[in-house]
Design an enzyme around this catalytic site. Structure first.
Site, PDB file in Angstrom:
ATOM      1  N   GLU A  86      59.484  20.848  -8.662  1.00 45.36           N
ATOM      2  CA  GLU A  86      59.115  22.012  -9.464  1.00 45.36           C
ATOM      3  C   GLU A  86      57.602  22.167  -9.587  1.00 45.36           C
ATOM      4  OE1 GLU A  86      61.203  24.097 -10.921  1.00 45.36           O
ATOM      5  OE2 GLU A  86      60.179  25.001 -12.626  1.00 45.36           O
ATOM      6  N   ASP A  87      56.934  21.058  -9.845  1.00 42.92           N
ATOM      7  CA  ASP A  87      55.529  21.152 -10.251  1.00 42.92           C
ATOM      8  C   ASP A  87      54.525  20.716  -9.196  1.00 42.92           C
ATOM      9  OD1 ASP A  87      56.571  21.892 -12.640  1.00 42.92           O
ATOM     10  OD2 ASP A  87      56.383  19.930 -13.571  1.00 42.92           O
TER      11      ASP A  87
END
Ligand code: MN
Length: 719
Positions: A86-87
């Protein structure tokens, strides 16, 4: 406040590894865990959390929480990696190459869940969110990682704004804690509840904590004494056992206070847990205790004979203990205790470790999953057998309905076969009514696309756009169908009025008449008399619904038929094949000039070329300015059904790229695009080529393009 809490600054990888080794020392598995840690460390390098510490402490704490419920090595590795996709700059492919598909799928599952925003506005939705979490997590370990993730986020909740704290706390309390409870992970459930209460009702939370604290010393002594007495008693009967004093969670006390009890009345503030070896010994111990300490009526519960849906087993009783205190006593075996605290998840590791016999019965993975599904659904309010119930829920969740998401992650539940229009109407009728295009998972799809589970759906709207009757054949939900029907009964008149006004404006422009001057009070009166209307609005309406043509209205005032009807049209024999009629000449080579691209209905003029027949230009084409002596009258043949290339220059107000919206708005009105080019980069200008049947469709096209708010102006191109 919890045994799981950990001083963030001091947490090291070695501690997590040690924690894992207490229940599993497989060297290869530890290698994978370590690799996951190092991978996450590298990927999160330079990232910080709102609380200020390096980001890596978050996945590390998640992994540590997972060891506390004896999760297996894949779950813990995925715990380390859970925010990487996600990051960070990391693809699923890269992760799969490093860690294989099982761990990657777990991480993807968590990532997917984290995109969903669960609002907790009403009870119905809460039940349904729980179903979604369960339905979407093909592997239940995904949920367990999600719970650990949320638990750590709740522990560090002080770092975010108060409003968010409350929102997250609601979600934790109403959705995640119950799921933890369903899965039998008491540790996580109870800490989530306590943390939520602390943020939702801080005054109550600290009040209870303080009262507990005040009575602590006294209670501690009583509990200790009681523990001794019970232990001696069991020893007399030669029952091997372990006794734990047990702190009630603040939330469970709050719950009882909330039901109207006084603090001093909560009799099970003091609690004991007796752990024995076998089931028979549980009942034996109960009998012995009841023979010495009088039980409270109706407080005895046998969860061994009738386990809770989450497989919790235990005997519960409340007795009058020493010094006049009430004691809640739980009696269970070691294994029951394990399941109660950590959920069935703990057994996976036992299995791999060749651990306890009973756990070894759960070797079949499918069987385990089924157990989980069973445990997730609360059976108590239903008379169906657990299997039937699970199947029906699965069916409902997975077979009849699909769950799609807005780009923000809000969940929209739809029946199978639903289309983006159903989705749009489900969000809001206004969204449905103004839909002009749809993007699903980053690709443009037609309005009748069949939505799939987990699709992320972006509805493009235009506030000037209205529904089309064709939509009635597209939508699958009655909700959307009714709203579309409604729109038409309510708005047909308005739509026609608008349409009529538009055609009149267009025709007046074409005849170089000023709209406001034409529709003077006097003229309106004349027109109304002539075509039997009451007012201007009705004039628009009769034009809009096709009862009168714009010319029919205009000609009441301006008797200039000849301006729009070509002089020659009736006198010249029609050559059906040709789309252009050249006055006085039957067969001649004709072509449309590509400098101005005339389309059917344009005012046109022919230019007699040297040896290449007649080239047809638009009347205002600048290439004709100095060629008067070689021009010839030409008119359109009304019978043709060709399509004409037209080139438009679209000037925008912005340097953002709106190519997609542009194409969307054009494809909505069924026009074939030949090509789009971006010309300038400052305020972007597009050069659009497409085929139209004639000036009417071209006008529609230009109107559709102009409806995009980013469009400054649209012009037909001249070269
Ligand atoms: Mn996280």
């Amino acid at each position: 406040m919890s045994s799981l809490s950990k001083d963030l600054d001091k947490l090291t990888y070695e501690e997590i590894e040690e924690a894992f080794k207490t229940y599993n020392d497989d060297k290869e598995q530890i290698e994978v865990i370590k690799k996951a840690y190092e991978f996450a460390l590298e990927k999160h390098m330079g990232q910080y959390r709102k609380s200020g510490e390096a980001y890596i402490y978050h996945p590390m704490n998640v992994a540590l929480i997972l060891t506390s419920i004896y999760a297996d090595y894949e779950t813990i590795s995925a715990g380390f990696l859970h925010d990487v996709l996600e990051d960070c700059d990391c693809t699923a492919e890269e992760m799969e190459a490093e860690f294989g598909s099982t761990i990657t799928k777990l991480v993807q599952g968590v990532t997917k869940l984290s995109k969903i925003h669960f609002s907790t506005e009403n009870e119905y939705l809460i039940e349904y969110y729980k179903k979604i979490i369960v339905g979407m997590s093909e592997d239940v370990r995904v949920i367990i990682i999600k719970l650990a993730d949320r638990l750590h986020n709740m522990r560090t909740l002080w770092a975010i704004p108060e409003e968010k704290q409350k929102e997250k706390s609601h979600e934790a309390l109403e959705i995640l804690a119950p799921i933890a409870d369903h899965l039998g992970i008491h540790k996580i459930k109870s800490e989530l509840e306590d943390l939520s209460l602390r943020y939702l009702k801080p005054d109550v939370f600290y009040d209870i904590a303080e009262k507990l604290n005040k009575t602590k010393i006294e209670r501690d002594k009583t509990v200790y004494d009681m523990q001794q007495e019970v232990s001696d008693l069991l020893n007399d009967y030669h029952i091997p056992h372990e006794i734990k004093g047990r702190a009630k969670s603040i939330y469970s006390i709050y719950n009882k206070l909330d039901k109207g009890k006084k603090f001093s009345d909560i009799y099970d503030l003091s609690a004991l847990r007796i752990i024995v070896d076998t089931e028979q010994e549980c009942y034996l111990a109960l009998g012995i205790i009841h023979s010495k300490f009088r039980p409270l009526p109706r407080r005895f519960k046998d969860y061994i004979a009738m386990p809770k849906p989450n497989m919790y087993q235990s005997l519960h009783t409340t007795v009058f203990g020493i010094d006049g205190y009430f004691f809640e006593i739980q009696i269970r075996t070691h294994e029951m205790d394990e399941i109660a605290e950590n959920g069935i998840a703990s057994h996976w590791s036992y299995k791999e470790n060749g651990g306890s016999d009973k756990a070894a019965n759960l070797t079949n993975t499918t069987e385990q999953k089924l157990q989980f599904f069973k445990s997730i659904i609360d059976l108590s309010r239903d008379k169906m057998s657990s299997e039937d119930f699970v199947n029906s829920v699965k069916d409902e969740v997975l077979n009849n309905n699909i769950y799609c998401f807005t780009p923000k992650g809000d969940v929209i539940e739809l029946p199978k076969g639903a289309t983006p229009l159903d989705f749009a109407y489900k969000i809001h009728s206004k969204v449905g009514e103004t839909t002009v295009g749809v993007i699903v998972n980053n690709s443009i799809v037609p309005l009748d696309y069949e939505l799939q589970n987990n699709d992320i759906v972006k509805i493009n709207t235009n506030k000037n756009s209205t529904p089309s009757k064709e939509w009635l054949n597209i939508v699958k939900t009655t909700q959307a169908r009714n709203k579309i029907k409604n729109f038409f009964t309510k708005n047909e008149r308005e739509v026609y009025i608008e349409r009529g006004k538009y055609s009149l404006e267009k025709e007046l422009r074409k005849r170089k008449l000023v709209f406001s001057e034409f529709f003077s009070d006097e003229n309106i009166k004349k027109i109304c008399e002539a075509i039997n209307c009451e007012n201007l609005e009705e004039i628009y309406l009769t034009v809009g619904n096709g009862k009168t043509t714009p010319n029919g209205v205009i000609n009441v005032i301006e008797k200039k038929d000849e301006a729009v009807v070509p002089k020659s049209i009736k006198t010249i024999p029609k050559n059906i094949d040709a789309d252009i009629i050249v006055s006085g000449i039957d067969k001649v080579k004709v072509n449309l000039a590509n400098c101005c691209n005339p389309v059917f209905g344009d005012e046109i003029i022919g230019y007699i070329t040297k040896g290449n027949g007649i080239s047809v230009h638009r009347m205002n084409c600048h290439n004709l300015e100095n060629m008067d002596d070689r021009t010839i009258d030409v008119t359109w043949n009304n019978n043709n059904n060709k399509r004409y290339l037209t080139v438009l220059m679209i000037y925008t107000k912005t340097s953002d790229n709106h190519m997609v919206d542009l194409i969307q708005s054009i494809s909505m009105i069924n026009i074939n695009i030949e090509g789009v080019k971006t010309i300038s980069r400052d305020n972007i200008t597009y050069e659009l080529s497409c085929y139209v049947t004639g000036i009417e469709q071209l006008d529609k096209l230009i109107l559709a393009i102009k409806k995009n708010s980013f469009v400054e102006k649209v012009e037909r191109a001249f070269r």
